[in-house]
Design an enzyme around this catalytic site. Structure first.
Site, PDB file in Angstrom:
ATOM      1  N   ARG A   1      82.828  -2.599  66.281  1.00  0.00           N
ATOM      2  CA  ARG A   1      82.329  -1.399  66.946  1.00  0.00           C
ATOM      3  C   ARG A   1      83.195  -0.179  66.655  1.00  0.00           C
ATOM      4  O   ARG A   1      82.712   0.959  66.655  1.00  0.00           O
ATOM      5  CB  ARG A   1      82.308  -1.673  68.467  1.00  0.00           C
TER       6      ARG A   1
ATOM      7  N   ARG B   1      86.421  -3.272  88.849  1.00  0.00           N
ATOM      8  CA  ARG B   1      87.297  -3.889  87.854  1.00  0.00           C
ATOM      9  C   ARG B   1      88.589  -4.394  88.465  1.00  0.00           C
ATOM     10  O   ARG B   1      89.400  -4.990  87.752  1.00  0.00           O
ATOM     11  CB  ARG B   1      87.636  -2.845  86.793  1.00  0.00           C
TER      12      ARG B   1
ATOM     13  N   LYS C   1      78.421  -5.772  77.957  1.00  0.00           N
ATOM     14  CA  LYS C   1      77.969  -5.138  79.206  1.00  0.00           C
ATOM     15  C   LYS C   1      77.111  -3.911  78.928  1.00  0.00           C
ATOM     16  O   LYS C   1      76.086  -3.707  79.570  1.00  0.00           O
ATOM     17  CB  LYS C   1      79.157  -4.711  80.084  1.00  0.00           C
TER      18      LYS C   1
ATOM     19  N   ARG D   1      85.358   5.767  69.933  1.00  0.00           N
ATOM     20  CA  ARG D   1      86.110   5.670  71.191  1.00  0.00           C
ATOM     21  C   ARG D   1      87.606   5.579  70.931  1.00  0.00           C
ATOM     22  O   ARG D   1      88.056   4.790  70.111  1.00  0.00           O
ATOM     23  CB  ARG D   1      85.639   4.429  71.971  1.00  0.00           C
TER      24      ARG D   1
ATOM     25  N   ARG E   1      93.406  -4.260  76.314  1.00  0.00           N
ATOM     26  CA  ARG E   1      92.273  -4.196  77.255  1.00  0.00           C
ATOM     27  C   ARG E   1      91.830  -5.598  77.679  1.00  0.00           C
ATOM     28  O   ARG E   1      91.427  -5.819  78.821  1.00  0.00           O
ATOM     29  CB  ARG E   1      91.113  -3.406  76.618  1.00  0.00           C
TER      30      ARG E   1
HETATM   31  P1  AMP Z   1      84.439   0.621  79.475  1.00  0.00           P
HETATM   32  O1  AMP Z   1      83.565   1.643  78.823  1.00  0.00           O
HETATM   33  O2  AMP Z   1      83.789  -0.042  80.652  1.00  0.00           O
HETATM   34  O3  AMP Z   1      85.014  -0.357  78.497  1.00  0.00           O
HETATM   35  O4  AMP Z   1      85.688   1.415  80.089  1.00  0.00           O
HETATM   36  C1  AMP Z   1      86.557   2.164  79.258  1.00  0.00           C
HETATM   37  C2  AMP Z   1      87.814   2.559  80.012  1.00  0.00           C
HETATM   38  O5  AMP Z   1      87.477   3.379  81.146  1.00  0.00           O
HETATM   39  C3  AMP Z   1      88.623   1.410  80.601  1.00  0.00           C
HETATM   40  O6  AMP Z   1      89.485   0.794  79.660  1.00  0.00           O
HETATM   41  C4  AMP Z   1      89.412   2.154  81.699  1.00  0.00           C
HETATM   42  O7  AMP Z   1      90.432   2.943  81.154  1.00  0.00           O
HETATM   43  C5  AMP Z   1      88.339   3.088  82.244  1.00  0.00           C
HETATM   44  N1  AMP Z   1      87.528   2.448  83.295  1.00  0.00           N
HETATM   45  C6  AMP Z   1      86.192   2.171  83.256  1.00  0.00           C
HETATM   46  N2  AMP Z   1      85.790   1.616  84.399  1.00  0.00           N
HETATM   47  C7  AMP Z   1      86.887   1.508  85.186  1.00  0.00           C
HETATM   48  C8  AMP Z   1      87.119   0.994  86.484  1.00  0.00           C
HETATM   49  N3  AMP Z   1      86.128   0.457  87.213  1.00  0.00           N
HETATM   50  N4  AMP Z   1      88.383   1.054  86.978  1.00  0.00           N
HETATM   51  C9  AMP Z   1      89.400   1.592  86.269  1.00  0.00           C
HETATM   52  N5  AMP Z   1      89.249   2.081  85.031  1.00  0.00           N
HETATM   53  C10 AMP Z   1      88.005   2.056  84.487  1.00  0.00           C
END
Ligand code: AMP
Length: 192
Positions: free
Chosen positions: A127, A88, A13, A133, A145
């Site tokens: 990664r 999400r 993404k 991260r 996740r």
């Molecule tokens: P990402 O960078 O999209 O993989 O998001 C990393 C983390 O941010 C996720 O594992 C959640 O803890 C939080 N997060 C990101 N987007 C959302 C969302 N739309 N709803 C809830 N938590 C989110």
């Protein structure tokens, strides 16, 4: 152009989001990036969400909706948005849809980047060497996740399939191929 990118962690993404936003000249709104910035800056929101992010849990809907709502409104100044990582949960999708429909800014298409779990895990482990991260650091959190994706986010596919906006993309291919496939598909469907 108004797009939503859906996909498991490791589906690509972020990579495709940056390229698509650039290609269509719209802002890239990545919920994870925004939340990580708050954590890094130690804002009140950052302090509330840090543990959820580190453990691979979803941040509560109300906290995410407020911050993303503002980011989408700001993004509309660029004529559209590329949403990466939001919504999400079904609750997020329904609330975002209600708000976007009211403002006449609902997404034109929802792209589902489809990859097998094992490909996603492999990419996330690779990664982790460079991302820094907190949620890439442990294989247990990576696997968690993916479970969260299947239980909380996967049901969104039906939600978007029902209104005809879902486009499924095979995201196991190399990034250039995935990108070309997305642009071609959107051109055909939307005349973009
Ligand atoms: P990402 O960078 O999209 O993989 O998001 C990393 C983390 O941010 C996720 O594992 C959640 O803890 C939080 N997060 C990101 N987007 C959302 C969302 N739309 N709803 C809830 N938590 C989110």
């Amino acid at each position: 152009m108004r797009l939503i990118l859906l996909g498991a962690p490791g589906a690509g993404k972020g990579t495709q989001g940056v390229r698509l936003a650039d290609h269509y000249g719209v802002a890239h709104v990545a919920s994870g990036d925004i939340l990580r910035e708050h954590v890094a800056e130690g804002t009140p929101l950052g302090k509330r969400v840090a543990a959820y992010v580190a453990e691979g849990e979803l941040v509560p809907d109300d906290l995410v909706l407020a911050v993303i709502g503002r980011a989408v409104v700001a993004a509309m100044e660029t004529g559209g948005y590329l949403l990466d990582g939001f919504p999400r949960t079904l609750a997020q999708a329904k609330q975002a849809y209600a708000a976007a429909t009211q403002g006449d800014i609902a997404a034109d298409a929802v792209l589902f980047l489809d990859v097998p779990d094992e490909v996603a895990v492999e990419r996330l482990v690779d990664r982790s060497a460079t991302s820094g991260r907190s949620d890439d650091a442990s294989i247990d959190v990576i696997r968690h996740r993916l479970e969260v994706f299947h239980s909380q986010t996967y049901p969104l596919l039906d939600f978007y399939r029902q209104d005809g906006r879902l486009v499924t993309i095979d995201a196991g291919a190399p990034p250039d191929e995935v990108f070309d496939g997305i642009v071609r598909t959107l051109d055909e469907r939307l005349g973009a």
